[in-house]
Enzyme design. Structure first.
Site, PDB file in Angstrom:
ATOM      1  N   GLU A  50      -7.581  -5.566   4.234  1.00 44.17           N
ATOM      2  CA  GLU A  50      -7.808  -6.798   3.459  1.00 44.17           C
ATOM      3  C   GLU A  50      -9.046  -6.688   2.574  1.00 44.17           C
ATOM      4  O   GLU A  50      -9.792  -7.647   2.407  1.00 44.17           O
ATOM      5  CB  GLU A  50      -7.921  -8.017   4.400  1.00 44.17           C
ATOM      6  N   THR A  90       0.829  -1.214   0.000  1.00 43.51           N
ATOM      7  CA  THR A  90       0.000   0.000   0.000  1.00 43.51           C
ATOM      8  C   THR A  90       0.864   1.266   0.000  1.00 43.51           C
ATOM      9  O   THR A  90       1.876   1.331   0.680  1.00 43.51           O
ATOM     10  CB  THR A  90      -0.888  -0.001   1.260  1.00 43.51           C
ATOM     11  N   GLY A  96       2.671  -2.894   8.586  1.00 43.43           N
ATOM     12  CA  GLY A  96       2.899  -3.128  10.005  1.00 43.43           C
ATOM     13  C   GLY A  96       4.362  -3.376  10.288  1.00 43.43           C
ATOM     14  O   GLY A  96       5.072  -3.992   9.478  1.00 43.43           O
TER      15      GLY A  96
END
Lengths: 676, 676
Positions: free
Chosen positions: B437, B155, B194
């Site tokens: 997701e 992303t 993350g």
């Protein structure tokens, strides 16, 4: 008004605007400033608001880093510092109008709470209204000069809405002419009062008064909690912060317990009830109606629901105008996400809702002033209706606002979840409106109680007050709207809501009577009908909001362009509400399936009608960037640069290598040294 | 199973239970442990889960103060410390089963995230699945031995769902046999991965591959980001934390930018596509279907939606059993708020929903395993249906869970707003499921696309796969349920949802075809029908959940008491859904107004039927207090003592007098010293 330039929000910087959002402003069909003045209920108010806000926003003393980067300790400290500064400045600037004080203070505190909010909103007013002359003469100047700071301590750990259940006792001891304040249980700890934990020196404490062995119910006592020498809690006083919350990080909402704390007899506020030196209790001459203040507080929450929703929708619409995502045609430009019907369906009804709530707030506020004037001239007839309406509207609008903020947040994808969006802080500040000043379900049931009374009057052919006359005037039937033009007719839309409210009130009353007829006691019958009662109260409030929106457009002076766009909003608000609550309208055949299909089609149509004005409609809320505190909702639309600049300030980025590396990661990574 | 004792959650302490909540447990009509084993899909799983959780919950190394009292820095540090410890322990204990690892890890990390989550869930699997043999041989051991820590960087700041829009480039330079990684714009910064900000040393970076001047689309590259000597970001690498979020405080979600960073040619993962030393690009032999993993991730989110909802409803129901509020009869005892119909109406349908989602999650998970086995034996027929269902269910369940948590929170009044309730942290952790997701609206539209395909097959009289056959088998008509017993019949309830889904799919297909018939291009027609498509997808998922719940009760072995209580839950879930979406059922006359009135009455009736089992039903979720992290949702019901003990730990209470007093309050208060 005619002389107004077509102008965007004058407060915002207007250089280097993202072309996507500039284009939106260029295609708007109405004068944004004119609409802003309508939202403010008059240009004089717009000017005054902007002036007060500018005083705060342009003051370098009030600038600080984003609150998301502060610890709670920093935020509390910052709030106290600002509270003192702001209080001084309000005097210095000579801002005496309550509304203007609010604009200045809220622009100064922004996402923090005002550290002396309870002092001014509750402590001082209670001293003034509940103290006798001698008491006022002594306490009010001390509070006004901030030689003492106070709060209002009512709610207890185990007791909220039901105030008769409060456990704190104040037992009179005629020997020493003192009251003994005591917290007999853990559930009797005072819990939640704002600014109580670390800030205040005094509190008005609500406690059960005992004298000569008899309990006389709740009374207010002024209690010193901390030393004025060194701020230490006084002996017998347990005092502290209740810990972090979903929001309100800057507020030291506190707890307070008493271990047989003695205060002088004259610390009971004695304007109404009295305790003589020998312990004789005198009841108040007349049971005072304290309704009025509650109504005002709830009307203000309706307005706050509008403002919070306006913040959220401003962020979401502006971001959706600059965010581009997914190609519609292979290799084509990624469209603005504002062009997706699904995105419009999330956001545009909320834009319309914000406008609807704003007008509802103004009407009820103006009505409140009228009613108070009536009361002052001895006529209390209108109060119950307004009280019931304001309780219900408080719940209705705050629920919708609460959900709406989250819809807006999630409509911004991942970035909505970042504190940079402003949403997390906004939600944390706004959501308690569903709970405080009357929990929403309790509020709706209060409204329902009044509606059931009115329904009883209809059966008894008694006269109904004001708006409530619809209960006797509505005829059962079918919705006469056939053509698209009928369905866009605000009068017919309002009638649909009237019919729904009427039917649901009548239906709830029937259910309630059926339960009573079965021999159930009143409280059981009532409890067994909660589902229907809540629906009736909600439908009643919804009807008010729709009707009021339509009336406002009809009755207010405005230019044709603005009238046209407001009409579209009112149509969308009303039709979307029918679509979302379609069962209520279909159930008794008032609306049929074909009509509902048309309603759905018209909602889709209105989304496309609203599309060109979407950004201008949120611009008209006139929320300055420094108040919005959102990197993705900025007026200039340059969201990505702003997100990046914001992220760089994250405290975790103070060093390139985080200190925990040396203690934890390095030993692990270099346990068996890798060569790369 | 018959030999099971009636036992409450064995993990909880069972001394000093609040009598109000003990009474609730005494009146339950079924064996809680038996239901727990059904929720876990087998007693062996219950035993394994409890064992893994106990290993973590009983480990003093994993104890720490409540996260609400930690700064973000502390939380990040704590998460890293725990990640290392937990990783070591998983090996030490020899926990190899993925599910058991999950139970152990989540019990260890609790409200924090697992610091190496992306390393194990994305980085290592990508190396394994995308690297060629030589690459795997080199990288996998390094990652497995934690000599490097990685994440997965896809992303970007300006690009999410639409991955073809990603901007990061990897340009091959045959001179040096290197790729040059570059971030050409601010929007091309990798954003959100993350553990990226401060933790990882490496990342698999998705970038547009350019060689010989041609773009070949997205490919994965393994890139070292930090020095293995001192953890400093490597030259040309911009790296940092993206700042605080609504939740995930312990996670250093990061940003990453490249300024012409060179990596060796062999750092492109080359199992599928290749770039030769001279820059020649070779396409993968077969376009791999990577569907499977996405399905699993989404099925797991359905399960997570169940778990998050179970947490919320456990807190709210238990608190409602011990909270007493408002007298029903003058002077009477204040009732448990769980006795109010309005409170039951908020909570009981959510209890039923949690059960419905749990069974939906199990069915889809087991179906996933079947489908993967089919695929491995060469049959890919079932994948599209499951893919469409899992996308829709992910959205459907996470939306409901998201709203449900907030309903639960607000049902706890003021205390729900305190971090002591556990709700703020729970919501912050759970709500991103609506976005990550696959953003929920995008997911539902994916499901809708499949439904439209199936609707097309019905028109063409083609065979429909699996569950989708309902589209050709449903007949238009009216709901045959007349009596109460019909309306409680699970088969008839399931049929009502089938009819609704059928009608909405057909209606959306008609709308879409009408748009196409008007000559609109496919993408415009599609966009103009979003409203209908989203409704169709939602109705389809809702039907699946209802039908699956009913089937589960029918097909699973269980005792009569448990079957009875699950039947009540399924009835409530289904009838409440009809009531809440009544317009969908009324619109075409399938359900009429009289039937709906009966539905409403039955919902009220089922609330009272469920009442005695409410606490037992949430006990059966078997969530240990140390996982629940809620002072008001504790198993023992002693909420007020717990709230007080918790509050005393608030960092603001470290000193009686806050340090800001000396700087700010004292000078103000003592400006003109008051004598009292």
């Amino acid at each position: 008004m005619a002389a107004l330039e077509r102008t965007t929000t004058v407060q915002q910087t207007t250089t280097n605007i993202n072309p996507d959002i500039q284009k939106e402003r260029d295609i708007a069909t109405f004068n944004v400033y004119e609409l802003t003045t309508l939202i403010d209920c008059g240009e004089d108010r717009t000017i005054a608001r902007r002036k007060c806000q500018s005083l705060a926003l342009n003051d370098p003393e009030l600038k600080h880093k984003p609150v998301a980067f502060m610890s709670r300790d920093e935020r509390y400290t910052n709030a106290i510092k600002k509270a003192i500064y702001v209080t001084k400045k309000v005097q210095e600037y000579g801002i005496t109008d309550m509304e203007e004080q609010h604009w200045y203070r809220s622009a100064a505190t922004k996402q923090d709470t005002y550290g002396f909010a309870l002092h001014y909103a509750m402590f001082l007013p209670t001293l003034s209204s509940q103290g006798d002359e001698e008491q006022k003469k002594y306490w009010v100047p001390l509070a006004q000069d901030l030689k003492i700071i106070g709060t209002y301590a009512q709610t207890e750990l185990g007791h909220g809405t039901f105030i008769r259940g409060l456990e704190t006792t104040a037992t009179y001891d005629p020997q020493t002419e003192e009251f003994v304040l005591h917290s007999p249980t853990v559930t009797s700890l005072k819990w939640w009062p704002g600014n109580l934990g670390k800030t205040v020196t005094h509190a008005v404490v609500l406690a059960q008064l005992y004298t000569k062995g008899v309990c006389h119910g709740l009374h207010p006592f002024i209690v010193q909690l901390r030393s004025l020498e060194d701020h230490q809690p006084l002996p017998g006083v347990k005092l502290g912060d209740i810990g972090p919350k979903l929001g309100y990080a800057s507020n030291d909402n506190g707890f307070l317990g008493f271990d047989h704390v003695r205060i002088p007899r004259r610390n009971m506020l004695m304007k109404h009830s009295k305790v003589d030196p020998d312990g004789t209790y005198t009841k108040p001459a007349i049971q005072r109606l304290s309704y009025g203040t509650m109504v005002l507080v709830r009307v203000n929450i309706v307005r706050q629901a509008f403002i919070s929703l306006a913040y959220a929708i401003t962020i979401a619409v502006r971001y959706s105008a600059v965010r581009r995502q997914t190609e519609l045609t292979p290799g084509g430009v990624e469209p603005q996400i504002l062009d997706y019907q699904s995105q419009q369906m999330k956001l545009f009804p909320l834009v319309a809702t914000a406008y609807a709530f704003n007008f509802a707030a103004w009407t009820t506020r103006l009505r409140y002033i009228e009613v108070i004037m009536e009361i002052n001239s001895g006529n209390v007839e209108s109060l119950p209706e307004l009280h019931a309406l304001s309780a219900g509207l408080k719940a209705f609008t705050s629920y919708v606002m609460n959900e709406g903020i989250e819809v807006c947040r999630m409509s911004c994808g991942g970035h909505g979840y970042s504190c940079a969006s402003g949403f997390p802080e906004l939600y944390g500040l706004a959501t308690p409106a569903c709970t405080y000043e009357g929990e929403n379900t309790v509020m709706l049931l209060q409204t329902a109680r009044y509606l059931m009374k009115c329904a009883g009057k209809v059966s008894a052919r008694d006269k109904l007050p004001g708006m409530m006359q619809y209960l006797s005037q509505t005829k059962r039937g079918t919705w006469p709207a056939r053509e698209d033009s009928d369905m866009l007719n605000l009068q017919l839309l309002s009638e649909a809501y009237q019919h729904r409210a009427f039917r649901m009130v009548v239906s709830a009353a029937e259910k309630l009577n059926a339960e009573l007829a079965k021999g159930k006691p009143q409280h059981k019958a009532w409890n067994n009908c909660h589902i229907y009662l809540l629906k009736a109260a909600t439908a009643h409030c919804h009807f008010f909001v729709v009707q009021n929106f339509a009336n406002h457009i009809k009755d207010t002076e405005m230019g044709n362009d603005v009238r046209e766009v407001l009409t579209t909003l009112c149509q969308l608000y009303s039709l979307h509400g029918i679509m979302e609550n379609s069962g209520d309208f279909l159930m008794d055949g008032y609306v049929n399936g074909d009509q509902l299909a048309k309603v759905q089609k018209l909602v889709a149509h209105l989304l496309s009608v609203m599309r060109p004005n979407a950004v201008a409609l949120v611009d008209a809320f006139d929320i300055h960037d420094d108040l919005l505190c959102s990197e993705i909702g900025r007026y200039d639309g340059n969201v990505y640069e702003a997100l990046y600049e914001w992220a760089k300030q994250s405290p975790l980025n103070e060093t390139d290598v985080h200190h925990s590396y040396y203690k934890y990661l390095r030993p692990m990574l270099q346990g068996g040294k890798a060569k790369l």
